[in-house]
Design a protein around this motif. Structure first.
Motif: not given
Lengths: 177, 194
Positions: B12-28, B72-75
Motif C-alpha cells: 500500500e505504501l509503495i502503491c499509494q500514489p498510483a490508482q486503479g487496476a495497475a495498483t492492485d496488480e503491483f500490490s499483488e 517479456d520476462s516474468s515479473a
C-alpha cells in the motif's frame, strides 16, 4: 568443462551435497522470515539524526557569529584609529592650519597618545600666538635695527635656563639703553 | 538507516500514489515476490539492514517503471534483475566512498548458521546440519560475485536455469558452468570438513 556442465544439467547431486544445500536453504529461509517478522522502529535512527543535526547547526551558528563579531570589531578599531589620525583643521591666530595625518599604522593606544600629543601641540601653538600678539601690541611697531635686535634678544632670553638669567637681564638692559 | 515499516502495508505504501487496476496488480506482485527478493539479498549480503533497504529500493524502482514493464520476462525475473543491479550499484558506490568508515553490518557466518528450524531432529543431526550450513556459507563468501549470484538464485530462490540466464543476461551454458564450479567448491569444502 563439458562433463561439469552435464553433471549440473542433470542436477545429480550426491546425498551429502544435496542435504547440505537443503539445510543451507532452510537456514536462509528461517533467517529471512525472522528478519521480515521483526519489529522495526524509527526512533533511534531519528534521534541520532536529530542530535547530529542540532550539533551541526549549533557549531555552524557559533562559527558564523564568531567570525561576524571578530570582523566587526576589527573594522571598528580600524575606523577609530583612522578618525584619530585623520588631518584636522587648527585655528591659530585667525589662520587655519591643517595637521597632516601620519602614514603609519597605529593601534588604539598609539592613536590615543598621538591624539593627546596633537592637542598639546595645538594648545602650545595657540598660547604662543597669543603671546606674540600681546607682545606686538605692547611694544608697538619696530622702527629701527637696534629695536629689532633687542626684541629678538628678548625673545631668545625667554627660553634661557634659570642659570643664564643674569645674561638675559644684561640683554634686557642693553635693549633699554 | 531509515527502515520504514514494510510488513503489512508495504504494498500500500509503495502503491499509494498510483490508482486503479495497475495498483492492485503491483500490490499483488509485492506480496508475492518480496520474500524471495529479500531472501536472495539477505543471503548475498548477510547484512539485514542492507538487504531490507535494497529490497525496498527494488520495489520502489519497480513501481516507478511498472508502466514500462512489457512482460517479456516474468515479473520475478524482472525484479531480480533490478535487485542484482541495485546490489552492484551499492558495492560500486561503497568502493568510490573509500574515505568513509568501512563498517559493515554483515553477520558472522557462525551467527548466520544459527538460523535452522528445530524440527524433530536429534542434537547430533542439528550439529551436523549446522556444520554443513557453515561450510556452504564459507564457500558462498569465497565465490566470485557472479558465481554467488547464480548459486543463490538456483539453490535459495530455486529459479530455473533459463530464468537465471534471463535474469543476469548470460547464456544458459555459462550459467551451468558457474553453477558447476560453485558446486565443486561446496563439495570440496564438505570433503575437507570430514
Amino acid at each position: 568443462m563439458k562433463r561439469a556442465i552435464d553433471r549440473v544439467d542433470d542436477l545429480e547431486l550426491e546425498p551429502e551435497l544435496r542435504e547440505a544445500i537443503a539445510n543451507f536453504r532452510l537456514n536462509v529461509d528461517a533467517w529471512s522470515e525472522a528478519v521480515a517478522a521483526r519489529p522495526r522502529t524509527l526512533t533511534p535512527a531519528l534521534r541520532v539524526l536529530s542530535w547530529r543535526l542540532v550539533l551541526g547547526a549549533a557549531l555552524g551558528c557559533l562559527l558564523v557569529v564568531g567570525s561576524v563579531t571578530a570582523t566587526v570589531a576589527h573594522y571598528r578599531s580600524l575606523e577609530q584609529a583612522r578618525l584619530q589620525a585623520a588631518p584636522r583643521p587648527i585655528a591659530v591666530d585667525g589662520r587655519t592650519l591643517v595637521q597632516a595625518a601620519p602614514v603609519v599604522s597605529v593601534n588604539n593606544e598609539q592613536a590615543e597618545a598621538a591624539g593627546r600629543d596633537l592637542v598639546a601641540i595645538e594648545d602650545m601653538l595657540a598660547s604662543q600666538a597669543n603671546q606674540d600678539s600681546q607682545d606686538e601690541s605692547a611694544e608697538g611697531r619696530v622702527t629701527s635695527d637696534d629695536q629689532l635686535l633687542a626684541v629678538v634678544n628678548k625673545d631668545l632670553t625667554r627660553q634661557v635656563p634659570r642659570v643664564m638669567e643674569s645674561l638675559a637681564r644684561l640683554g634686557e638692559d642693553s635693549a633699554a639703553e | 538507516m531509515l527502515n520504514p515499516p514494510m510488513q503489512a502495508t508495504e504494498a500500500e505504501l509503495i502503491c499509494q500514489p498510483a490508482q486503479g487496476a495497475a495498483t492492485d496488480e503491483f500490490s499483488e506482485i509485492v506480496r508475492k515476490h518480496r520474500p524471495q527478493v529479500l531472501r536472495f539479498l539477505l543471503a548475498s549480503t548477510r547484512d539485514v539492514d542492507l538487504a531490507e533497504t535494497l529490497t525496498q529500493d527494488c520495489f520502489l524502482k519497480a513501481h516507478r517503471n511498472w508502466g514500462s514493464f512489457r512482460g517479456d520476462s516474468s515479473a520475478m525475473t524482472w525484479l531480480m534483475r533490478i535487485a542484482i543491479n541495485l546490489e552492484k550499484d551499492h558495492w560500486r558506490s561503497r568502493r568510490m566512498q573509500f574515505w568513509r568508515l568501512t563498517r559493515t553490518n554483515a553477520v558472522d557466518m557462525d551467527e548466520a548458521s544459527d538460523w535452522l528450524p528445530s524440527g524433530e531432529r536429534s542434537a547430533e543431526q542439528k550439529l551436523l546440519a549446522r556444520e554443513q550450513v557453515q561450510a556452504v556459507w564459507r564457500v558462498v563468501e569465497q565465490l566470485s560475485a557472479r558465481q554467488r549470484t547464480v548459486f543463490l538464485l538456483r539453490f535459495v530462490d530455486e529459479m530455473e536455469l533459463s530464468e537465471i540466464a534471463a535474469t543476469i543476461g548470460l547464456s544458459e551454458g555459462t550459467v551451468k558452468a558457474h553453477l558447476s564450479r560453485a558446486l565443486s567448491r561446496v563439495r570440496e569444502e564438505l570433503k575437507g570438513k570430514r
